[in-house]
Design a protein around this motif. Structure first.
Motif, short mmCIF file in Angstrom:
data_model
loop_
_atom_site.label_atom_id
_atom_site.label_comp_id
_atom_site.label_asym_id
_atom_site.label_seq_id
_atom_site.Cartn_x
_atom_site.Cartn_y
_atom_site.Cartn_z
N VAL A 56 5.80 4.36 -1.54
CA VAL A 56 5.18 5.46 -1.57
C VAL A 56 5.93 6.72 -1.51
CG1 VAL A 56 3.30 6.87 -0.52
CG2 VAL A 56 2.97 4.46 -1.12
N LEU A 75 0.42 7.96 6.66
CA LEU A 75 0.96 6.65 6.25
C LEU A 75 2.11 6.16 7.41
CD1 LEU A 75 1.00 6.03 2.30
CD2 LEU A 75 -0.54 5.11 4.02
N VAL A 126 1.38 10.98 3.07
CA VAL A 126 2.61 10.31 3.43
C VAL A 126 2.82 10.44 4.90
CG1 VAL A 126 5.16 10.41 3.42
CG2 VAL A 126 3.94 10.55 1.32
N TYR A 183 0.07 15.13 -1.34
CA TYR A 183 0.76 14.09 -1.09
C TYR A 183 1.39 14.10 0.28
CZ TYR A 183 4.99 11.14 -1.31
OH TYR A 183 5.96 10.24 -1.45
N ALA A 191 8.90 3.77 -6.74
CA ALA A 191 7.95 3.09 -6.23
C ALA A 191 8.60 1.51 -6.32
CB ALA A 191 6.77 3.05 -6.36
N ALA A 207 8.57 7.02 -4.23
CA ALA A 207 8.16 7.63 -5.50
C ALA A 207 7.93 9.02 -5.33
CB ALA A 207 6.62 7.14 -5.48
N GLY A 208 7.59 9.74 -4.30
CA GLY A 208 7.78 11.08 -4.03
C GLY A 208 9.19 11.73 -4.19
N PRO A 246 5.54 -1.40 1.12
CA PRO A 246 4.66 -0.43 0.13
C PRO A 246 4.89 1.06 0.78
CG PRO A 246 3.45 -1.75 1.51
CD PRO A 246 4.67 -2.43 1.70
N VAL A 247 4.92 1.17 2.16
CA VAL A 247 5.08 2.43 2.67
C VAL A 247 6.16 3.34 2.28
CG1 VAL A 247 5.47 4.05 4.77
CG2 VAL A 247 3.49 1.87 4.77
N ALA A 265 7.25 8.83 -10.57
CA ALA A 265 7.02 8.43 -9.33
C ALA A 265 7.16 6.88 -9.54
CB ALA A 265 5.44 8.68 -8.75
#
Length: 421
Positions: free
Chosen positions: A119, A172, A169, A165, A105, A122-123, A115-116, A101
């Motif tokens: 995330v 977010l 997400v 997760y 990121a 990263a997934g 940042p969103v 991940a």
């Protein structure tokens, strides 16, 4: 009438083409997955001959393909096996999340996406493709190998992690408050836990309910139950794949064996449709602008997945060859990565995230079957070359009565076995 005829022509051509590609792959002793994907790409959006009438049916078939792949994988193991593996392999799940991940990121932050988006990406880089890996394990005849339970444990941990997760997400991306996001997360966790509890506590009762001496009735009941549970799980923000997998582990004994035999042809058909569908929805024109960053990210995370599998298999006492096979098998990304990226694209977070994720997944979904097949032979050959040197002749001759070098290198056998003894 005309649209019905076009549908039959299109879908018939798809199935015939898949059959021919499968035969070609069989002669070449190669997994057909990359060929299926490239065929979908060739007839997808903005390329040779976009399909129209059969597109919706292919989409439904693709969903069924993923569900059947996970159901068949679940049939290989009992609920007790699952819990045992989860208890022993949860550190591997944590290592997997950290190793795979983090690169996504970091890449999003370096690209200035915020940042969103970090995330989300990263997934995309974290989750391996359970569907692709299940197919590869079957194609290579490794379902009974000693390292397969380790691979399966990591996949299950990833799929179950999606129950946590995805709601995060979604919250977010939607910008909802903490209370609404917490409710969604609690529902997802509760549903996943309930299904697992039923599989563990009432697995024998479920098998008795499903059991039938008539193959037709057994097929209909197992397939219907699987689709029903998968649909309910997805409706409640839990992965349909997790639901299908848990149905598989809930069935045991003769029921599992009979269902496996009856569903194998359906799995192969709909799994092929899934890979074609993935290619159909990839616009080739969107790939070149993001190809270099996607390739760099793919190479980095392919290495981190191999390292994850190697570490987890070593921790489980698997031999060196099995460790490399486990690592190479985990490389492929697929359905979950596309779902995660699709959520971000729908929310309008970052226009380039969708094409990057598509190129990234396409690279690794083609590279994954190759690493699964060739990582272990390549590592073995490189290891032998590294042991050779100017004094190789002196080292190569063992002393009388000494065990062979392979025994020293591989203390654990690599033959089929459901568990590491």
């Amino acid at each position: 009438m005309h649209s019905s005829a076009v549908f039959l022509i299109e879908f018939g051509a798809i199935i015939l083409g898949l059959g021919l590609l499968g035969r070609l792959a069989g002669r070449l002793k190669f997994s057909p997955i990359p060929l299926y994907l490239l065929a979908g790409l060739a007839f997808g959006e903005g390329w040779l001959l976009p399909l129209g009438a059969s597109e919706e049916f292919v989409a439904i078939g693709a969903e069924i393909g993923v569900i059947l792949l996970l159901l068949m994988l679940g049939l290989e193991y009992t609920a007790t096996d699952l819990v045992t593996n989860l208890k022993t392999q949860y550190p591997a799940g944590l290592v997997d999340a950290a190793f795979n991940a983090l690169p996504g990121a970091v890449a999003a932050l370096l690209l200035g996406w915020g940042p969103v988006a970090a995330v989300v990406l990263a997934g995309v880089t974290w989750i391996s493709s359970s569907g692709v890996i299940a197919k590869v394990l079957g194609d290579l005849g490794r379902l009974g190998n000693r390292e397969t339970p380790v691979v399966l444990s990591i996949l299950v941990l990833e799929d179950l992690a999606m129950a946590v997760y995805l709601p995060i997400v979604t919250a977010l991306l939607a910008g909802v408050g903490l209370a609404a996001g917490s409710v969604t997360l609690a529902v997802a966790l509760g549903v996943a836990g309930l299904v697992l509890f039923l599989a563990l506590r009432y697995g024998r009762l479920i098998s008795r309910f499903v059991s039938s001496d008539d193959p037709e009735k057994l097929l209909l009941v197992v397939l219907g139950l699987t689709l029903l549970v998968a649909g309910v799980a997805q409706q409640l923000q839990v992965s349909a794949a997790v639901g299908a997998f848990l149905v598989g582990i809930a069935l045991s004994g003769e029921v599992a064996e009979g269902a496996h035999h009856l569903l194998s042809p359906l799995r192969d058909l709909f799994a092929a449709v899934f890979f074609v569908f993935f290619g159909l929805h990839t616009d080739p024109a969107s790939i070149p602008p993001v190809l270099l960053p996607a390739l760099a990210l793919a190479l980095v995370t392919a290495a981190t997945k191999i390292a994850t599998g190697y570490w987890a298999a070593r921790r489980a006492g698997i031999s060196a060859k099995g460790r490399w096979r486990a690592g190479g098998t985990l490389v492929a990304r697929g359905e979950f990565s596309i779902v995660i990226a699709g959520l971000a694209v729908s929310a309008g977070i970052e226009p380039s995230l969708g094409p990057l994720a598509t190129a990234y997944v396409l690279i690794l979904v083609v590279l994954g079957p190759l690493t699964a097949r060739y990582t272990e032979p390549l590592a073995t050959r490189l290891g032998r070359l590294s042991r050779r040197g100017p004094d190789a002749g002196a080292v190569a001759a063992p002393s009388p009565g000494a065990p062979p070098r392979e025994e020293l290198l591989d203390p654990v056998g690599d033959g089929p076995s459901g568990r590491v003894s």
